[in-house]
Design a protein around this motif. Structure first.
Motif, short mmCIF file in Angstrom:
data_model
loop_
_atom_site.label_atom_id
_atom_site.label_comp_id
_atom_site.label_asym_id
_atom_site.label_seq_id
_atom_site.Cartn_x
_atom_site.Cartn_y
_atom_site.Cartn_z
N ASN A 1 0.93 -0.87 -0.36
CA ASN A 1 0.06 -0.50 0.28
C ASN A 1 0.87 1.28 0.04
O ASN A 1 0.09 2.37 -0.37
N ARG A 2 2.32 1.21 0.27
CA ARG A 2 2.84 2.26 0.77
C ARG A 2 4.16 2.40 -0.28
O ARG A 2 4.72 3.54 -0.16
N VAL A 3 5.03 1.20 -0.39
CA VAL A 3 6.17 1.30 -1.27
C VAL A 3 6.00 1.90 -2.19
O VAL A 3 5.25 1.59 -3.33
N ARG A 4 7.47 2.72 -2.67
CA ARG A 4 7.25 2.92 -3.73
C ARG A 4 8.47 2.70 -5.38
O ARG A 4 7.84 2.01 -6.21
N ASP A 5 10.02 2.35 -4.28
CA ASP A 5 10.31 1.21 -5.44
C ASP A 5 9.96 -0.31 -5.20
O ASP A 5 10.96 -0.50 -4.51
N LYS A 6 9.39 -0.72 -4.85
CA LYS A 6 8.60 -1.73 -5.56
C LYS A 6 9.90 -2.60 -5.75
O LYS A 6 10.60 -3.67 -4.69
N SER A 7 10.17 -3.36 -6.31
CA SER A 7 11.55 -3.92 -6.99
C SER A 7 13.00 -3.66 -5.53
O SER A 7 13.39 -5.15 -6.15
N SER A 8 12.75 -2.48 -5.44
CA SER A 8 14.21 -2.65 -4.44
C SER A 8 13.93 -2.74 -3.41
O SER A 8 15.11 -4.11 -3.00
N VAL A 9 12.79 -2.89 -2.92
CA VAL A 9 12.08 -3.35 -1.61
C VAL A 9 12.56 -5.17 -1.82
O VAL A 9 12.65 -5.98 -0.38
#
Length: 312
Positions: free
Chosen positions: A270-278
């Motif tokens: 719901n909040r993360v912008r850079d999903k690939s890095s996370v």
């Protein structure tokens, strides 16, 4: 300063000029307990240090350092403290009158190594709610028994400002805060309990946590940092579970890692912008097999399936 210090109060401060003076004066107004107050100004740019310099009291010590984060600030104070007990406070919260003395007396009477007090969450509407409701109040447990209780009841009161800790216990187990920007108080409390000292929880509410919507933790650009911090927390809890000798407590630590994974997934979805890095951070630090060991109910199984589907 008196030779014998009963309580060391540690406050990290970053841009807290509007609140720190009032909190310091409340603490120093207490004269029936030997206090040392260590404030660490962590690179503030709003004149926080100037406010503190204006308060003249030999019990007050100020450490000024370049901005390194709240956990490095607490470590700097831990390295210098002299008190028999340690209390951690936040610079933008509030306490009731006689707060330190009441905690000190209760801690002595408990004969515990760690005393977990209660407190109030205060929202913008001034409505207060208790921080926890499911603790075994007035009962002394081992750290492992406390972990089992908290995980079983899905209530993990890791907030540092709830804790009053015996200094000798911290030194005995070489406890310190791990570097990072968020959520490392969870790990501090895990290590505090995994060291298996005497824990006592008391339903004494003298601390008011003020929910500051302007704080960095609510900024949209900080959610990725929080998610990666959760990854680090989950990985460390799993490592503690693998290293602890008591086999019975291992399963509860794995369960706790799974609970923190739920918090992580909520941020990720719901909040993360850079999903690939996370996602990369998660894959690099956590194995699904380790989380699988924490499955204990149908709800856990459904969550695990959801986690796998969202990340992999």
């Amino acid at each position: 300063m008196k030779n014998k210090i009963d309580v060391s109060v540690i406050i990290p401060a970053y841009n807290a000029a509007t609140t720190i003076g009032c909190l310091i004066n409340k603490i120093l107004s207490e004269t029936r307990v030997a206090i040392e107050l260590i404030v660490v100004d962590d690179g503030s740019t709003d004149g926080t240090a100037n406010v503190i310099h204006q308060i003249k009291d030999e019990r007050l010590a100020l450490i000024e350092q370049a901005n390194q984060g709240v956990y490095a600030a607490r470590n700097a104070a831990l390295a210098l403290h002299h008190g028999e007990w340690i209390v951690f406070l936040d610079a933008d919260d509030d306490i009731t009158d006689g707060f330190i003395e009441k905690r000190w007396q209760a801690a002595i009477e408990s004969q515990a190594d760690v005393v977990i007090f209660n407190g109030w969450h205060s929202g913008a509407d001034q409505h207060r709610r208790a921080v926890h409701r499911k603790q075994p109040y007035g009962v002394t447990l081992s750290g492992h028994e406390w972990i089992r209780h908290c995980v079983t009841h899905r209530e993990w009161p890791h907030y540092l400002w709830l804790q009053t800790v015996r200094s000798s216990y911290i030194k005995q187990h070489s406890l310190h805060f791990q570097p990072g920007r968020s959520h490392k108080d969870i790990l501090w409390t895990v290590h505090l309990a995994a060291s298996n000292g005497r824990f006592c929880t008391l339903d004494i509410k003298g601390y008011i946590y003020i929910n500051n919507k302007a704080s960095i933790t609510h900024r949209p650009d900080y959610y990725d940092v929080r998610a990666i911090s959760y990854v680090e927390v989950i990985a460390e809890i799993i490592q503690v579970a693998e290293e602890v000798q008591n086999k019975k407590i291992k399963v509860f630590l794995y369960l706790h890692a799974l609970v923190e994974a739920r918090h992580f997934l909520g941020l990720y979805r719901n909040r993360v912008r850079d999903k690939s890095s996370v996602k990369y951070s998660f894959e690099a630090n956590i194995t699904l097999g380790s989380l699988f060991r924490g499955l204990n109910s149908f709800s856990d199984v459904f969550f695990f399936i959801k986690l796998v589907s969202k990340l992999f």
